[in-house]
Write a protein that holds these residues in place. Structure first.
Motif, PDB file in Angstrom:
ATOM      1  N   GLY A  40      -3.516 -10.390   8.819  1.00 54.90           N
ATOM      2  CA  GLY A  40      -4.260 -11.422   8.113  1.00 54.90           C
ATOM      3  C   GLY A  40      -3.387 -12.317   7.251  1.00 54.90           C
ATOM      4  N   HIS A  41      -2.529 -11.714   6.419  1.00 50.99           N
ATOM      5  CA  HIS A  41      -1.607 -12.521   5.622  1.00 50.99           C
ATOM      6  C   HIS A  41      -0.611 -13.255   6.516  1.00 50.99           C
ATOM      7  CE1 HIS A  41      -2.638  -9.675   2.175  1.00 50.99           C
ATOM      8  NE2 HIS A  41      -2.894 -10.870   1.677  1.00 50.99           N
ATOM      9  N   ALA A  42      -0.139 -12.565   7.546  1.00 54.51           N
ATOM     10  CA  ALA A  42       0.843 -13.171   8.455  1.00 54.51           C
ATOM     11  C   ALA A  42       0.277 -14.418   9.120  1.00 54.51           C
ATOM     12  CB  ALA A  42       1.271 -12.154   9.507  1.00 54.51           C
ATOM     13  N   GLU A  43      -0.966 -14.360   9.547  1.00 49.33           N
ATOM     14  CA  GLU A  43      -1.593 -15.528  10.180  1.00 49.33           C
ATOM     15  C   GLU A  43      -1.628 -16.709   9.209  1.00 49.33           C
ATOM     16  OE1 GLU A  43      -5.714 -16.879  12.453  1.00 49.33           O
ATOM     17  OE2 GLU A  43      -5.599 -14.901  11.494  1.00 49.33           O
ATOM     18  N   MET A  44      -1.997 -16.449   7.963  1.00 53.01           N
ATOM     19  CA  MET A  44      -2.034 -17.525   6.975  1.00 53.01           C
ATOM     20  C   MET A  44      -0.647 -18.139   6.788  1.00 53.01           C
ATOM     21  SD  MET A  44      -0.977 -18.120   3.614  1.00 53.01           S
ATOM     22  CE  MET A  44      -0.885 -16.511   2.832  1.00 53.01           C
ATOM     23  N   LEU A  45       0.384 -17.290   6.682  1.00 47.04           N
ATOM     24  CA  LEU A  45       1.737 -17.783   6.453  1.00 47.04           C
ATOM     25  C   LEU A  45       2.234 -18.630   7.621  1.00 47.04           C
ATOM     26  CD1 LEU A  45       3.264 -14.520   4.936  1.00 47.04           C
ATOM     27  CD2 LEU A  45       2.827 -16.656   3.702  1.00 47.04           C
ATOM     28  N   LEU A  46       1.889 -18.245   8.831  1.00 47.86           N
ATOM     29  CA  LEU A  46       2.309 -19.008  10.008  1.00 47.86           C
ATOM     30  C   LEU A  46       1.565 -20.329  10.116  1.00 47.86           C
ATOM     31  CD1 LEU A  46       2.492 -15.979  12.448  1.00 47.86           C
ATOM     32  CD2 LEU A  46       4.419 -17.481  11.896  1.00 47.86           C
ATOM     33  N   ARG A  47       0.304 -20.342   9.758  1.00 49.31           N
ATOM     34  CA  ARG A  47      -0.472 -21.578   9.797  1.00 49.31           C
ATOM     35  C   ARG A  47      -0.036 -22.532   8.682  1.00 49.31           C
ATOM     36  NH1 ARG A  47      -4.553 -21.802  13.212  1.00 49.31           N
ATOM     37  NH2 ARG A  47      -5.433 -19.901  14.105  1.00 49.31           N
ATOM     38  N   GLN A  48       0.398 -21.972   7.571  1.00 48.13           N
ATOM     39  CA  GLN A  48       0.754 -22.805   6.420  1.00 48.13           C
ATOM     40  C   GLN A  48       1.941 -23.713   6.710  1.00 48.13           C
ATOM     41  OE1 GLN A  48       2.312 -20.711   2.884  1.00 48.13           O
ATOM     42  NE2 GLN A  48       0.861 -21.874   1.623  1.00 48.13           N
ATOM     43  N   ASP A  49       2.882 -23.251   7.537  1.00 52.80           N
ATOM     44  CA  ASP A  49       4.083 -24.039   7.839  1.00 52.80           C
ATOM     45  C   ASP A  49       4.492 -23.773   9.287  1.00 52.80           C
ATOM     46  OD1 ASP A  49       6.583 -25.164   8.140  1.00 52.80           O
ATOM     47  OD2 ASP A  49       7.346 -24.471   6.220  1.00 52.80           O
ATOM     48  N   PRO A  50       4.396 -24.751  10.168  1.00 55.69           N
ATOM     49  CA  PRO A  50       4.708 -24.544  11.584  1.00 55.69           C
ATOM     50  C   PRO A  50       6.181 -24.300  11.865  1.00 55.69           C
ATOM     51  CG  PRO A  50       4.234 -26.864  11.154  1.00 55.69           C
ATOM     52  CD  PRO A  50       3.892 -26.117   9.904  1.00 55.69           C
TER      53      PRO A  50
END
Length: 318
Positions: A40-50
């Motif tokens: 869940g956190h990982a998905e947010m971090l990846l979406r935050q910066d491509p």
């Protein structure tokens, strides 16, 4: 991106907005989610910066499988490793994705592990005494409960859970041996504590289960080497954030970050400093950040969470 029920059940990520705010200024580079869970956190971090690459670490094979499914759409931006997070240093050293610019630790047990009755993490389910995050480990809860000496049990209950009735509970466990299931363990603890404790809103075995789980997985001893490895490799202006749910976890984190922020001198107090001690991080807040009331209402398991965060400083000039 659709997320399966298995991936969603693994962990409802805590303080996602607050974590996003910590890492928002950090562009690109390699991010490490050292306690991946369901991603869940990982998905947010990846979406935050491509431009970010992600190294996800978790010792639980079920977590790796759930996160792999959840993060599949990010393709080769994601590398997952089924390992303990105290191996963070060597995993980062061999990872692709550029300099280390972000690290997240979300300590403790996941919702999936608590809710998977057969794994024995919770007193709410009747299951074998297991509690291993990694089923390949030799030590399980059955070994702790049935083979540790009275004094060992008493001390781990005090050390890992601050259990005020540690003496009585340890004696009750020893007297009730052999214990084969979580239900038997919970009943033994309940019978050992005073009547007033049995009437508490919380089950009297909650602390005992947490203490045994921490012992089985050696959770507290892994934090310092992992954090020191992360701080040593973090690039200037890179950031590190931690989520802790237990006072023992947070105490270790606080000591490490405050030492790094203060630049502790190792020289004798009577002599000038020649060791070059200097702060290596800046604390983003001196005090912990806690989840909002709205989040706790949505996810009661977030109630005990505390977040700390720091930013790596430029090396001191000689």
């Amino acid at each position: 991106m659709s997320v399966s029920t298995a991936a969603r059940s693994f962990h409802q990520p805590v303080m996602v907005d607050e974590i996003a705010e910590v890492f928002a200024p950090v562009a690109g580079g390699l991010f490490v989610d050292a306690t991946l869970g369901g991603g869940g956190h990982a998905e947010m971090l990846l979406r935050q910066d491509p431009e970010r690459q992600l190294l996800g670490i978790d010792r639980d094979p079920e977590a790796i499988a759930a996160a792999q499914e959840r993060l599949a759409a990010f393709g080769d931006r994601v590398t997952l490793r089924c390992e303990r997070f105290d191996r963070l240093g060597e995993l980062v050293d061999t990872a692709a994705g550029g300099p280390l610019t972000g690290v997240l630790f979300d300590f403790g047990v996941s919702s999936h592990q608590l809710d998977s009755g057969e794994r024995g993490f919770s007193h709410r389910h009747d299951a074998p005494l297991d509690m291993r995050m990694d089923s390949r480990s030799a030590l399980d809860a059955g070994v702790v409960v049935n083979t540790y000496e009275f004094a060992e049990l008493r001390d781990l209950l005090r050390r890992h859970a601050g259990e005020r009735y540690a003496h009585r509970i340890a004696a009750g466990i020893v007297a009730a041996r052999p214990l084969r299931s979580t239900r038997q363990l919970a009943d033994a603890v309940k019978a050992a504590v005073p009547a007033a404790a049995r009437r508490s809103r919380r089950h009297p075995a909650m602390r005992t289960f947490a203490a045994i789980r921490i012992e089985v997985n050696d959770e507290l001893n892994l934090i310092e080497p992992a954090m020191r490895a992360a701080l040593a490799r973090l690039q200037p202006c890179g950031r590190l954030a931690t989520l802790a749910y237990h006072s023992g976890e947070d105490s270790i984190v606080k000591i490490i970050l405050r030492e790094a922020a203060d630049g502790v001198c190792e020289c004798p107090s009577t002599l000038p400093c020649i060791c070059g001690a200097a702060p290596t991080v800046r604390l983003l807040r001196r005090k912990v950040t806690r989840p909002s009331g709205a989040e706790v209402e949505r996810n009661p398991r977030a109630a005990s969470a505390v977040m700390r965060a720091a930013e790596r400083l430029e090396p001191a000039r000689s």
